[in-house]
Design an enzyme around this catalytic site. Structure first.
Site, short mmCIF file in Angstrom:
data_model
loop_
_atom_site.label_atom_id
_atom_site.label_comp_id
_atom_site.label_asym_id
_atom_site.label_seq_id
_atom_site.Cartn_x
_atom_site.Cartn_y
_atom_site.Cartn_z
N GLU A 179 0.82 -1.22 0.00
CA GLU A 179 0.00 0.00 0.00
C GLU A 179 0.85 1.27 0.00
O GLU A 179 0.47 2.29 -0.59
CB GLU A 179 -0.95 -0.01 1.20
CG GLU A 179 -2.13 -0.95 1.06
CD GLU A 179 -1.77 -2.41 1.30
OE1 GLU A 179 -2.59 -3.29 0.98
OE2 GLU A 179 -0.67 -2.67 1.84
N HIS A 202 -10.45 -5.51 8.51
CA HIS A 202 -11.29 -5.43 7.32
C HIS A 202 -12.57 -4.64 7.56
O HIS A 202 -13.37 -4.48 6.65
CB HIS A 202 -11.66 -6.83 6.84
CG HIS A 202 -10.51 -7.64 6.33
ND1 HIS A 202 -9.50 -8.08 7.14
CD2 HIS A 202 -10.21 -8.07 5.09
CE1 HIS A 202 -8.63 -8.77 6.43
NE2 HIS A 202 -9.03 -8.78 5.17
#
Length: 336
Positions: A70, A139
């Site tokens: 990321e 998540h």
């Protein structure tokens, strides 16, 4: 998935994730500078299939699969944006965005100011966020306040397929960086027809979803579903709720919010995120300082808890429910 037509006709009813895909198709077809990058967004179409078929349509140079990194994705996105491209990066889940924050906060958000306007940073960071899908740790985060607190960033959260289409087009066309958070709990919860005409919806603007005289309900993202359900239930009991989807959580459309509370005199804020130092906290503070003499009751907040989102067996106990919103409104209505 409905294929793109060349004319601006209504699609078959689309889910939110398909509306995101449709907007990406439209933006890439109209502007060759729009490029996508992210993990598994190419042949796989992303973890939620938001980018399905885009690589086939536009090729691997414009739909770029990246490694699981990321920080690298964000750094590439900033570099592309400063050199004339309009990158749209996908972070698979908002809980994975933390390695990217150095580039987003220290570089993308500051680029216009740092260069005194010489460079802008027209990028979009897309990320599914929120709970409700039985996902594991990291998540199910709702950390929109981290980015709303950062000057130079817009933070946009759609709550329906139509708004996802129009707001994503606006975000891609924006000359400054936009964090575009997609509430995955409602990715496929309901469908709407969309006129694929390339018409963007305005950023920095609230959407009044329902007019009412008794109390203002303010929410965004997936919680709009429960907020509207609460408004339906309360209407059957004689309470008229004005429901406002703030859509752009930063910068806030303060005028619309204050005008509504000036009319109703009551305000209930509904969010999935933890309450402490949240977007809802900022709205409540705004009401206390700028709408104090219009209020007939204290501002109420319905939110997630100030704790880590639990695993799926307990997540429904964490997330605000319709009956909690109804209770908060009734308590607010008890004030004269």
């Amino acid at each position: 998935m409905n294929t793109l037509a060349t004319t601006a006709q209504l699609t078959e009813p689309l889910s939110m994730v398909d509306a995101v895909n449709l907007a990406l198709h439209r933006a890439m077809r109209e502007d060759a500078d729009v490029v996508l990058l992210g993990e598994d967004i190419g042949p796989n179409g992303g973890v939620f299939r938001a980018t399905a078929d885009l690589r086939t349509a536009f090729g691997e140079k414009r739909v770029i699969d990246t490694p699981l990194a990321e920080n690298m994705i964000a750094g590439l996105t900033v570099g592309m944006a400063t050199q004339g491209l309009k990158p749209v990066a996908e972070i698979q889940f908002m809980g994975f965005i933390f390695p990217a924050m150095e580039h987003i906060i220290c570089h993308a958000a500051r680029m216009r100011n740092r260069t005194r306007g010489r460079l802008s940073c027209p990028l979009v960071i897309r990320a599914p966020f929120g709970g409700g899908i039985h996902a594991p740790e990291h998540h199910s985060e709702s950390t929109e306040a981290l980015f709303a607190h950062t000057p130079g960033l817009r933070v946009v959260i759609p709550s329906s397929p139509q708004r996802a289409y129009g707001l994503l087009l606006a975000a891609i066309r924006c000359p400054d960086p936009v964090i575009f958070l997609e509430p995955k709990r409602i990715y496929r919860s309901h469908n709407q027809q969309i006129k694929d005409d390339g018409e963007a919806l305005p950023l920095d603007t609230c959407f009044t979803l329902r007019e009412g005289q008794d109390v203002t309900l303010i929410s965004w993202g997936a919680m709009i579903k429960e907020t509207l359900a609460a408004a339906d239930q309360l209407l059957s009991e004689g309470v008229e709720c004005e429901v406002i989807d703030i859509a752009t959580v930063s910068p806030l459309d303060r005028d619309t919010l204050l005008a509504s509370v000036s009319k109703t005199g009551r305000c209930v804020i509904v969010q999935e995120a933890p309450q402490n130092c949240s977007v809802g906290s900022e709205i409540a503070s705004m009401m206390a300082t700028e709408a104090l003499f219009d209020l007939r009751a204290p501002v109420a907040r319905v939110s997630g808890y100030d704790t880590v989102m639990p695993y799926f067996r307990l997540e429904q106990h964490y997330m605000p429910q319709t009956d909690q919103i109804v209770t908060a409104v009734k308590q607010t209505m008890e004030f004269s």
